[in-house]
Design a protein around this motif. Sequence first.
Motif, PDB file in Angstrom:
ATOM      1  N   TYR A 131       0.095  -1.819  -0.284  1.00  0.00           N
ATOM      2  CA  TYR A 131      -0.072  -0.075  -0.036  1.00  0.00           C
ATOM      3  C   TYR A 131       0.779   1.308   0.091  1.00  0.00           C
ATOM      4  O   TYR A 131       1.360   2.036  -1.006  1.00  0.00           O
ATOM      5  N   THR A 163       5.454   4.110   3.189  1.00  0.00           N
ATOM      6  CA  THR A 163       5.867   4.077   4.008  1.00  0.00           C
ATOM      7  C   THR A 163       7.119   3.223   3.553  1.00  0.00           C
ATOM      8  O   THR A 163       7.955   2.277   4.066  1.00  0.00           O
ATOM      9  N   GLY A 164       6.094   1.346   2.994  1.00  0.00           N
ATOM     10  CA  GLY A 164       7.134   0.589   2.789  1.00  0.00           C
ATOM     11  C   GLY A 164       7.083  -0.631   3.876  1.00  0.00           C
ATOM     12  O   GLY A 164       8.292  -0.533   3.849  1.00  0.00           O
ATOM     13  N   CYS A 165       6.365  -0.631   4.837  1.00  0.00           N
ATOM     14  CA  CYS A 165       6.694  -1.249   6.011  1.00  0.00           C
ATOM     15  C   CYS A 165       7.095  -3.046   5.361  1.00  0.00           C
ATOM     16  O   CYS A 165       5.939  -3.202   4.591  1.00  0.00           O
TER      17      CYS A 165
HETATM   18 FE1  SF4 Z   1       1.807   1.566   4.844  1.00  0.00          FE
HETATM   19 FE2  SF4 Z   1       3.225  -0.240   6.409  1.00  0.00          FE
HETATM   20 FE3  SF4 Z   1       0.622   0.389   7.258  1.00  0.00          FE
HETATM   21 FE4  SF4 Z   1       1.522  -1.128   4.462  1.00  0.00          FE
HETATM   22  S1  SF4 Z   1       1.386  -1.295   6.371  1.00  0.00           S
HETATM   23  S2  SF4 Z   1      -0.369   1.111   4.414  1.00  0.00           S
HETATM   24  S3  SF4 Z   1       3.266   0.943   4.410  1.00  0.00           S
HETATM   25  S4  SF4 Z   1       2.003   2.239   7.211  1.00  0.00           S
END
Ligand code: SF4
Length: 684
Positions: free
Chosen positions: A10, A13-15
């Motif tokens: 999504y 941030t790229g978690c």
């Molecule tokens: Fe963004 Fe991290 Fe949430 Fe994924 S999990 S939508 S990368 S903040």
Amino acid sequence: MKTVSSVCTYCGTGCDILADIEDNTIQKIYAKKDGEVSEGKLCIKGKEGYEYLYSSNRIKNPRVKKSFIEKNRASFPKEIQDKLFLLHSYDNDFYECDLDIAIKLAGWKIKEILGKYGSHKTCCIGGARTSNENAYFFNKFAREYLETPHIDCCARICHAPSLAGLKRTVGEGAATNPFESIYKTDFILIIGSNTTEAHPIVASKISRAIKKGAKLAVVDVRETAIMKQADYKLVIPYETNLLTVNKMAQYILENNLQDDEFIKNRCEGFDEYKKELLAEELQSFANLEGYEDLEETVKEVAKIYAQSNSMILWGLGVSEHIDGSDTVSAFSNLALLTGNVGKEEAGLMPLRGQNNVQGACDMGCLPYYDLGYSQPKEEGLKTPDLIDEMIEGNIKFLYNMGEDIAHVHPNLNKVHKAFEKLEFIVVNELFPNEITKFADIVFGVKSQYEKQGVYTNAERRIKLTNPLYENSIPDDWEIFLQIARELGKEGNYVSSEDIWKEVQTKKPERYGGASYERLKQRDDKGMQWPIPDDDTPHLHLTKFSTENGLGKFLYRRWEKRGHVVSLETKDGQFYLTTGRIIEHYNNAAQTKESEKLWNRHNEDILLVSDLDNFDEEKRYILKSAFGETRPLKIKITNKIKKGTMFTSFHHSKSKVNFLFGDESDSLTKTAKFKSIEVEIISGV
Ligand code: SF4
């Protein structure tokens, strides 16, 4: 059971994520405990937003519009005529077929258009939900295979102004620091970012930094959730970001708070900038009803910003305005003025939207930059100009890769009219959406969780992702390659790694040290570009990325308009801003397929002020000079200033983006989504 590591599909941030998988079915997605980006936490989208993989709505086989077959039937060559029996009726509008016949049809029609009208009558517009390899190959498909300069991506409606505003001042259009710097800085200034909902894990890093002693100021046109934690809360009138930042800079100079050493050693253009800025009598907030306190708070924020190690973080609340690029350059001015850039504990950080939008720009999916921001052979048109050219009949073919222009772009009455004028539209997509309704051929493609590929997050961090779910749906590049072969072009690629090797070879100064092998070894952290050999977490430590290595001051005047004029004249005009909510992403293509996310939020809701006269029992239609919404449910709140409103735009049925016109950032034509004057049609 196996556990596979990847990156959330999504936001920017790229978690880092881990998926437990059994029998090709994801059991659970969770954060790596010691994940460099996630730090062990994911937001609800990261945890729950994978159910789309198993949705029955998914486009698996190619679809071909029935009217396209009827219109072209008489012209098909025998090779295609003989295969038409392979088309099976899917619904009223589309046939479904196998990949081979769909590729043949696409190749034949593109060839016909190129022969009849020439390459410049074709264009490619892409999204950033796919890998760097696909973004690069899309660029190659446009510029080399179709030989058109017209390629653009979804940065056109988000952070293109961040790229432009930073590039012309510090030389690189990307975040200067890693997220880790949030813990090292003393003062964080957030402008135009609803961080808690749009980049939740960044928001949680900011909360931790506050606990460790950092101070926070938040500037926005409404009271966002992150503002609760702020030491300085600045709810500003619409379209006054640039004014606010210029006022901060003016206060810094008037009170001699600038860093003279840094300016002398690392910058140019200061004298002219100072002269222009100090000569201005900037608009006062003191006489704007409801905003009077700002005048003093801006000075306090300027003082703490100048006297601390400070970072500026911003979102689309900055870039989606007519002065978006200029405001970003004004952030650079502030940072150069105070030496708050080129340090581990200070910097500039655009919070990029889509998880690979940084990557899509890096890969050259822009009309004015080729791979790695090199000059293209020929500059193409930006999406809004392409739309105009479609209406004029000067563009005949659109290849769209995963960007629902018919929903998330502005001026949708115009966009839809433009698409009706095209002779041929091909779309690569996961689900039927607004743009697939206009498409002649739709190719179902792999999503991020179904393929291997490199993704670049908002801190320039690139990571190699691994498939979480195996299926036989083709990847974007495989479709481009097969169509290219129909056009008589050569290309020897058997995997996405082959494409990445080509990117590395073409841009060794940026990616030379980032082979798949190396990225696998660095799976814990990824690597931040430029990576000639090792990675570069912080940019500009000793010199800026400009030609002469100096940071450039650039003054731009704020132009009085809209809401400020309304406040002064008390004309009672209503202003709307739009944004995301935590459960959904963009056109909700994937998130609406998750039951948990859908149940939490299945319609766009209009937030209105308790100081205005609304009735929660009723729905309201918003109308602008360009279009109108469907009747929207409302919620009355004290977090919204009198005369202003907020809504999300995730659900196409709300028709929110029909409100916006062609007003856009002067440099990049990024739409002015964050402010529109609206009329309210009540009581539906
Ligand atoms: Fe963004 Fe991290 Fe949430 Fe994924 S999990 S939508 S990368 S903040």
